[in-house]
Design a protein around this motif. Structure first.
Motif, PDB file in Angstrom:
ATOM      1  N   GLN A   1       0.823  -1.204   0.000  1.00 29.36           N
ATOM      2  CA  GLN A   1       0.000   0.000   0.000  1.00 29.36           C
ATOM      3  C   GLN A   1       0.864   1.264   0.000  1.00 29.36           C
ATOM      4  OE1 GLN A   1      -2.227  -2.870  -0.212  1.00 29.36           O
ATOM      5  NE2 GLN A   1      -1.151  -3.021   1.745  1.00 29.36           N
TER       6      GLN A   1
ATOM      7  N   TYR B   1       2.262   1.704  -3.429  1.00 28.33           N
ATOM      8  CA  TYR B   1       1.232   2.223  -4.331  1.00 28.33           C
ATOM      9  C   TYR B   1       1.066   3.725  -4.141  1.00 28.33           C
ATOM     10  CZ  TYR B   1      -3.205   2.655  -6.776  1.00 28.33           C
ATOM     11  OH  TYR B   1      -4.206   3.028  -7.647  1.00 28.33           O
TER      12      TYR B   1
ATOM     13  N   THR C   1       8.571  -4.370  -0.805  1.00 28.71           N
ATOM     14  CA  THR C   1       7.593  -5.457  -0.814  1.00 28.71           C
ATOM     15  C   THR C   1       8.228  -6.841  -0.730  1.00 28.71           C
ATOM     16  OG1 THR C   1       7.570  -5.304  -3.239  1.00 28.71           O
ATOM     17  CG2 THR C   1       5.811  -4.179  -2.045  1.00 28.71           C
TER      18      THR C   1
ATOM     19  N   ILE D   1       0.278  -3.488  -8.457  1.00 25.31           N
ATOM     20  CA  ILE D   1       0.332  -2.067  -8.149  1.00 25.31           C
ATOM     21  C   ILE D   1       0.997  -1.270  -9.246  1.00 25.31           C
ATOM     22  CG2 ILE D   1       0.351  -2.486  -5.674  1.00 25.31           C
ATOM     23  CD1 ILE D   1       3.283  -2.042  -5.645  1.00 25.31           C
TER      24      ILE D   1
ATOM     25  N   PRO E   1      -6.117   0.260  -9.768  1.00 27.27           N
ATOM     26  CA  PRO E   1      -5.990  -0.154  -8.363  1.00 27.27           C
ATOM     27  C   PRO E   1      -6.447  -1.582  -8.114  1.00 27.27           C
ATOM     28  CG  PRO E   1      -7.036   2.000  -8.540  1.00 27.27           C
ATOM     29  CD  PRO E   1      -6.983   1.433  -9.929  1.00 27.27           C
TER      30      PRO E   1
ATOM     31  N   MET F   1      -4.187  -4.358  -6.900  1.00 23.04           N
ATOM     32  CA  MET F   1      -3.867  -4.581  -5.502  1.00 23.04           C
ATOM     33  C   MET F   1      -4.511  -5.848  -4.969  1.00 23.04           C
ATOM     34  SD  MET F   1      -1.908  -2.073  -4.553  1.00 23.04           S
ATOM     35  CE  MET F   1      -2.010  -2.069  -2.780  1.00 23.04           C
TER      36      MET F   1
ATOM     37  N   ALA G   1       1.549  -7.193  -4.657  1.00 21.07           N
ATOM     38  CA  ALA G   1       0.376  -6.973  -3.811  1.00 21.07           C
ATOM     39  C   ALA G   1       0.457  -7.841  -2.564  1.00 21.07           C
ATOM     40  CB  ALA G   1      -0.896  -7.291  -4.598  1.00 21.07           C
ATOM     41  N   THR G   2      -0.275  -7.448  -1.539  1.00 20.39           N
ATOM     42  CA  THR G   2      -0.244  -8.168  -0.262  1.00 20.39           C
ATOM     43  C   THR G   2      -0.610  -9.636  -0.429  1.00 20.39           C
ATOM     44  OG1 THR G   2      -0.714  -6.203   1.078  1.00 20.39           O
ATOM     45  CG2 THR G   2      -1.324  -8.325   2.012  1.00 20.39           C
TER      46      THR G   2
END
Length: 402
Positions: A165, A168, A201, A277, A282, A285, A294-295
């Motif tokens: 995040q 991003y 990340t 990202i 968006p 994500m 991304a997570t």
């Protein structure tokens, strides 16, 4: 190039695991050949990404190529965290003089890896060498080396939640993911934000590896819990992404359009289908695609890495015959820095982009050649040539006194 029995090898990405003789009651923690097996598999996965057939093809080969995308490099990163923990004291972090010497060893390794990674980048190979990023990862996680497994795991989770995040949000400042022309580098901006393995990340992988290393891996119950944790993480990452892209209005369509765009550079080590990202939406994500940053992608790849590591450790302890059969792969894993540099240099010298031979045959040739060389080398030496040189360099840390 002999090795003292009480000194860790200098292998990186597999730097620093201990190679003492097996001790009664702890066969999985003696030579830790399970880690070498995992490293060997990661090496082959990186080869598949860099010189193998394109992912997404039909059949077993296409499935295996897709499986290697992003996950082999994530496995390397988790194993890097394992290495940091092993150098600084696996179950009990070193303190005092021993602690200062261990910290110095990690710093020396990090500097060497960053220099070596930069040199490999300047060769102009059509891949993104990971070693410079590795060096930075080592430095960033070093302040955490005294923490136990639980706080390390919590930090890894928090970083995986916040890092993507934050990246991003920083995208307008640092720019999107930029794959520079071959042989170019972009210094700290690339290492932290826009490179193939941005630290913002990728550090969670390393911290997760440190947390795993702090566990009592000799205990079957602990390995079982770790395996279930890995499965749960992978299920959460991939399943959560699958669900989110179907529940969030317009997300699936946005991701589909992103995949139909120009994509990544064909010369990078990143799958052309990777989105996230750095895409134009968006919705990326919510993706769990390899290298999407991304997570959910980080969570899923970490889970896969933990499952592979625990499975390799358990298999090497439970099945001695399998250990003998896997000896060539273990040999490659025991000198993974040498094996990694070998394939980058080979790509540079052979100019594999202009090859006319089938990419599958090229991949098999790379795997066969490194396996034969590593197997022969391991019969005479306890560590690879670059691992030996790394060990000599980090030996300077023993001069620290008082």
């Amino acid at each position: 190039m002999t090795q003292r029995a009480d000194s860790p090898p200098a292998d990186a990405p597999s730097s620093g695991h201990e190679r003492g003789e097996p001790t009664p009651g702890a066969p999985a923690l003696g030579r830790l050949v399970g880690l070498d097996l995992a490293r060997g598999l990661a090496v082959f996965g990186m080869y598949a990404v860099h010189v193998g057939p394109a992912p997404g093809q039909n059949g077993v080969v296409g499935y295996l190529m897709e499986l290697a995308q992003g996950r082999s490099s994530a496995l390397f990163a988790v194993l890097a965290g394992f290495s940091v923990a092993l150098i600084t004291g696996r179950r009990t972090p070193k303190t005092g003089l021993a602690g200062r010497q261990a910290v110095a060893k990690v710093i020396i390794r990090a500097v060497i890896l960053m220099a070596l990674g930069t040199a490999l980048t300047l060769t102009g190979t059509p891949v993104v060498p990971i070693l410079a990023f590795y060096g930075l990862f080592f430095l960033l996680v070093l302040p955490l080396y005294r923490l136990a497994a639980k706080p390390l795991a919590l930090i890894a989770v928090a970083w995986a939640l916040v890092g993507p995040q934050l990246l991003y949000a920083l995208k307008p400042v640092v720019g999107g993911r930029v794959f520079l022309s071959y042989g170019q580098a972009n210094g700290p901006v690339s290492l932290f934000f826009t490179g193939g393995y941005p630290a913002l990340t990728w550090v969670p992988f390393v911290i997760a590896g440190m947390a795993v290393a702090r566990c009592d891996l000799a205990a079957t119950a602990v390995r079982v819990r770790l395996a279930f944790t890995g499965v749960a993480l992978a299920t959460t990452g991939y399943g959560g992404s699958w669900l989110a892209l179907r529940v969030v209005p317009g997300a699936a369509e946005a991701v589909r359009k992103a995949r139909e765009g120009p994509g990544m550079s064909s010369g990078s080590s990143v799958s052309p289908d990777s989105i996230g990202i750095f895409g134009d939406t968006p919705a990326g994500m919510l993706a769990s695609a390899p290298h999407s940053e991304a997570t959910l992608s980080i969570v899923a790849a970490t889970g896969v890495a933990i499952v592979v590591i625990t499975a390799c450790l358990a298999a090497m302890e439970a099945f001695p015959r399998l250990r003998r059969l896997a000896r060539p792969v273990i040999a490659v894993g025991s000198m993974s820095l040498t094996a990694y540099v070998y394939h980058i240099v080979a790509i540079w010298l052979l100019n594999t982009e202009d090859r006319t031979t089938s990419s599958l045959y090229v991949l098999l040739g790379f795997i066969a050649s490194v396996t034969v060389l590593a197997t022969i080398w391991s019969r005479f030496f306890q560590r690879g040539p670059l691992e030996w040189l790394m060990g000599r360099a980090t030996g300077i840390a023993r001069r620290i006194r008082g």
